[in-house]
Design a protein around this motif. Structure first.
Motif, PDB file in Angstrom:
ATOM      1  N   PHE A   1      -5.970  -0.924  -4.952  1.00 20.15           N
ATOM      2  CA  PHE A   1      -6.949  -1.546  -4.061  1.00 20.15           C
ATOM      3  C   PHE A   1      -8.346  -0.941  -4.272  1.00 20.15           C
ATOM      4  CE2 PHE A   1      -8.922  -2.205   0.240  1.00 20.15           C
ATOM      5  CZ  PHE A   1      -9.260  -3.529  -0.010  1.00 20.15           C
TER       6      PHE A   1
ATOM      7  N   PHE B   1      -1.718  -5.360  -8.355  1.00 14.78           N
ATOM      8  CA  PHE B   1      -1.699  -5.035  -6.918  1.00 14.78           C
ATOM      9  C   PHE B   1      -0.610  -5.864  -6.223  1.00 14.78           C
ATOM     10  CE2 PHE B   1      -3.582  -6.343  -2.743  1.00 14.78           C
ATOM     11  CZ  PHE B   1      -3.730  -5.107  -2.133  1.00 14.78           C
TER      12      PHE B   1
ATOM     13  N   THR C   1      -5.707  -7.424  -9.749  1.00 10.48           N
ATOM     14  CA  THR C   1      -5.148  -8.059  -8.544  1.00 10.48           C
ATOM     15  C   THR C   1      -3.692  -8.459  -8.771  1.00 10.48           C
ATOM     16  OG1 THR C   1      -7.376  -8.872  -8.083  1.00 10.48           O
ATOM     17  CG2 THR C   1      -5.597  -9.804  -6.780  1.00 10.48           C
TER      18      THR C   1
ATOM     19  N   TYR D   1     -14.858  -8.973  -6.884  1.00  7.59           N
ATOM     20  CA  TYR D   1     -14.483  -8.717  -5.489  1.00  7.59           C
ATOM     21  C   TYR D   1     -15.750  -8.374  -4.700  1.00  7.59           C
ATOM     22  CZ  TYR D   1     -11.507  -7.478  -1.557  1.00  7.59           C
ATOM     23  OH  TYR D   1     -10.899  -7.441  -0.312  1.00  7.59           O
TER      24      TYR D   1
ATOM     25  N   TYR E   1      -9.932 -13.127  -6.156  1.00  6.99           N
ATOM     26  CA  TYR E   1      -8.508 -12.811  -6.027  1.00  6.99           C
ATOM     27  C   TYR E   1      -7.732 -13.124  -7.296  1.00  6.99           C
ATOM     28  CZ  TYR E   1      -9.625 -12.041  -1.181  1.00  6.99           C
ATOM     29  OH  TYR E   1     -10.174 -11.535  -0.027  1.00  6.99           O
TER      30      TYR E   1
ATOM     31  N   GLU F   1       0.574 -12.834   0.447  1.00  4.54           N
ATOM     32  CA  GLU F   1      -0.612 -12.408   1.212  1.00  4.54           C
ATOM     33  C   GLU F   1      -1.468 -13.596   1.616  1.00  4.54           C
ATOM     34  OE1 GLU F   1      -3.812 -10.167  -0.871  1.00  4.54           O
ATOM     35  OE2 GLU F   1      -3.595  -8.663   0.708  1.00  4.54           O
TER      36      GLU F   1
ATOM     37  N   GLY G   1     -14.116  -4.209   5.961  1.00  3.91           N
ATOM     38  CA  GLY G   1     -13.352  -4.735   4.821  1.00  3.91           C
ATOM     39  C   GLY G   1     -12.694  -6.083   5.040  1.00  3.91           C
ATOM     40  N   SER G   2     -13.007  -6.781   6.141  1.00  2.02           N
ATOM     41  CA  SER G   2     -12.325  -8.031   6.482  1.00  2.02           C
ATOM     42  C   SER G   2     -10.813  -7.845   6.482  1.00  2.02           C
ATOM     43  CB  SER G   2     -12.721  -9.177   5.524  1.00  2.02           C
ATOM     44  OG  SER G   2     -12.462 -10.439   6.123  1.00  2.02           O
ATOM     45  N   ASN G   3     -10.370  -6.671   6.928  1.00  3.92           N
ATOM     46  CA  ASN G   3      -8.926  -6.410   7.017  1.00  3.92           C
ATOM     47  C   ASN G   3      -8.226  -7.406   7.927  1.00  3.92           C
ATOM     48  OD1 ASN G   3      -8.911  -4.259   5.290  1.00  3.92           O
ATOM     49  ND2 ASN G   3      -9.159  -2.718   6.880  1.00  3.92           N
TER      50      ASN G   3
ATOM     51  N   SER H   1      -5.587 -14.170   2.772  1.00  2.00           N
ATOM     52  CA  SER H   1      -6.898 -13.548   2.950  1.00  2.00           C
ATOM     53  C   SER H   1      -7.788 -14.633   3.541  1.00  2.00           C
ATOM     54  CB  SER H   1      -7.456 -13.056   1.612  1.00  2.00           C
ATOM     55  OG  SER H   1      -6.611 -12.065   1.061  1.00  2.00           O
TER      56      SER H   1
ATOM     57  N   TYR I   1       0.795  -1.239   0.000  1.00  2.00           N
ATOM     58  CA  TYR I   1       0.000   0.000   0.000  1.00  2.00           C
ATOM     59  C   TYR I   1       0.825   1.287   0.000  1.00  2.00           C
ATOM     60  CZ  TYR I   1      -3.612  -3.348   1.114  1.00  2.00           C
ATOM     61  OH  TYR I   1      -4.451  -4.425   1.086  1.00  2.00           O
TER      62      TYR I   1
ATOM     63  N   ASN J   1      -6.135 -10.500   6.626  1.00  2.00           N
ATOM     64  CA  ASN J   1      -4.750 -10.492   6.158  1.00  2.00           C
ATOM     65  C   ASN J   1      -3.774 -10.914   7.261  1.00  2.00           C
ATOM     66  OD1 ASN J   1      -5.723  -7.680   4.244  1.00  2.00           O
ATOM     67  ND2 ASN J   1      -5.300  -9.694   3.407  1.00  2.00           N
TER      68      ASN J   1
ATOM     69  N   ILE K   1      -9.641  -2.711  -7.156  1.00  2.00           N
ATOM     70  CA  ILE K   1     -10.082  -4.065  -6.787  1.00  2.00           C
ATOM     71  C   ILE K   1     -11.490  -3.993  -6.190  1.00  2.00           C
ATOM     72  CG2 ILE K   1      -9.740  -5.902  -5.055  1.00  2.00           C
ATOM     73  CD1 ILE K   1      -6.735  -5.658  -5.522  1.00  2.00           C
TER      74      ILE K   1
HETATM   75  C1  AVI Z   1      -7.408  -5.395   2.459  1.00  2.00           C
HETATM   76  N1  AVI Z   1      -7.695  -6.837   2.369  1.00  2.00           N
HETATM   77  C2  AVI Z   1      -8.762  -7.212   3.264  1.00  2.00           C
HETATM   78  C3  AVI Z   1      -7.883  -7.331   0.986  1.00  2.00           C
HETATM   79  C4  AVI Z   1      -8.240  -8.841   0.997  1.00  2.00           C
HETATM   80  O1  AVI Z   1      -9.322  -9.173   0.546  1.00  2.00           O
HETATM   81  O2  AVI Z   1      -7.438  -9.625   1.495  1.00  2.00           O
HETATM   82  C5  AVI Z   1      -6.643  -7.105   0.128  1.00  2.00           C
HETATM   83  C6  AVI Z   1      -6.739  -7.736  -1.232  1.00  2.00           C
HETATM   84  N2  AVI Z   1      -5.861  -8.546  -1.759  1.00  2.00           N
HETATM   85  C7  AVI Z   1      -6.232  -8.910  -2.968  1.00  2.00           C
HETATM   86  N3  AVI Z   1      -7.400  -8.383  -3.214  1.00  2.00           N
HETATM   87  C8  AVI Z   1      -7.742  -7.616  -2.140  1.00  2.00           C
END
Ligand code: AVI
Length: 322
Positions: A42, A217, A214, A51, A207, A283, A162-164, A285, A34, A167, A45
């Motif tokens: 983002f 990103f 994505t 999404y 994703y 990452e 946002g279900s942050n 999720s 970020y 991560n 996305i």
């Molecule tokens: C910020 N976070 C919750 C997003 C997720 O869904 O994990 C980040 C993201 N990664 C890929 N698409 C979105």
């Protein structure tokens, strides 16, 4: 005499990039995606039809704003609505408008790492909801959590959309919830979004969009290393790859080297080699159900009071209390 110069790992970015790329298997943390470009990607996305998370949470806040708000109201002294990772506040506006229209006594305190995000949020909200009491805060989550402890004058509603939390691996998520709990008093509320387990294909598609947003990103990590640490990654020779394990509920993103490569990162004085098809894990999720959320909450000393879901049951916002 040859003296080896040790790299100066004086920022979290340098330290974690060094650690991750000298480990086997290699990894990088998604929190470094970020920068300005990462933030913009983002946003893109969140506008993708695949999404679903954003639309689902939007639907929940729109359809259940009255019931949700009832958990927020404090005594006569009102409450502070503290949002972690506020972003552009698009979803939050639904609640803010609703509360302001009803003359509810509250102050909106969005917290974001980016001063830019807070300033532009302040500007848009001043135009759109002129009667809103707004006090933005800039900082890292955990630094701000310390600061939150001072807000013990009136009821706190902490909001994480946002279900942050997805991560974070479970132990880190428990840590995060525990730190939040430690800033909470008996009547305070944590209002938090958790993306739910569902058809694995729906999750993979979210994703792994066809437009490549994505992928861009994910690859922004490599661009940031090139721009900020003097790296010479060739992002075109890495492939974005997503897997989802329906048993654990973990979606994992990778960057996969499509050929053998040598990469040098000047600031870190670091040479890294990639074998063909070698991976960098970037990452997770995490996806949840009520049992997992209840377990995480209990581990952190919190209880589920209730939850709100969208019509497809893809996503849930929970009210957690001490
Ligand atoms: C910020 N976070 C919750 C997003 C997720 O869904 O994990 C980040 C993201 N990664 C890929 N698409 C979105």
């Amino acid at each position: 005499m040859h003296t080896e110069t040790k790299p100066n790992l004086d920022t979290a970015f340098k330290k974690e990039v060094y650690q991750g790329l000298t480990s086997f298997p290699k990894y990088l943390s998604s929190k470094f995606i970020y920068d300005k470009k990462g933030d913009r990607l983002f946003q893109d996305i969140m506008a993708l039809p695949e999404y679903y998370l954003t639309d689902c949470e939007f639907e929940i806040l729109s359809d259940h704003k009255e019931a949700i708000s009832r958990f927020f109201y404090g005594t006569n002294s009102g409450f502070d609505l503290i949002e972690l990772g506020a972003g552009d506040g698009k979803k939050t506006k639904i609640l803010l408008k609703y509360l302001v229209q009803r003359d509810i006594n509250f102050t909106y305190k969005p917290i974001d790492i980016s001063q830019n995000a807070i300033s532009s949020l302040s500007e848009t909200l001043a135009k759109e909801i002129s009667k809103l009491n707004f006090e933005g805060e800039t900082g890292e989550y955990f630094e701000v959590l310390e600061r939150l402890k001072k807000y013990n004058v009136r009821k706190k509603v902490i909001m994480v959309l946002g279900s942050n939390i997805g991560n974070l691996l479970h132990p880190k998520a428990i840590d995060f919830l525990t730190q939040l709990k430690n800033t909470m008093h008996k009547d305070d509320v944590l209002f938090i979004g958790f993306d739910q387990k569902k058809n694995p294909q729906t999750i993979l598609d979210a994703y792994n969009d066809d437009t490549g947003v994505t992928a861009a990103f994910n690859k922004n990590l490599l661009f940031r290393i090139n721009n900020e640490l003097g790296g010479n990654f060739e992002p075109d020779h890495f492939k974005h790859w997503e897997v989802y394990d329906p048993e654990t509920g973990t979606a994992k993103s990778f960057l996969v080297a499509t050929k053998a490569m040598n990469v040098f990162i000047d600031t870190l004085q670091l040479n890294i080699t990639f074998k063909p098809w070698e991976t960098i894990h970037t990452e997770i999720s995490q996806k949840y159900n009520d049992d997992i959320v209840s377990w995480l909450a209990n581990e952190a000393g919190l209880q589920i009071e209730t939850s709100f879901s969208d019509s497809k049951k893809y996503y849930k916002n929970y009210i957690l209390k001490k």
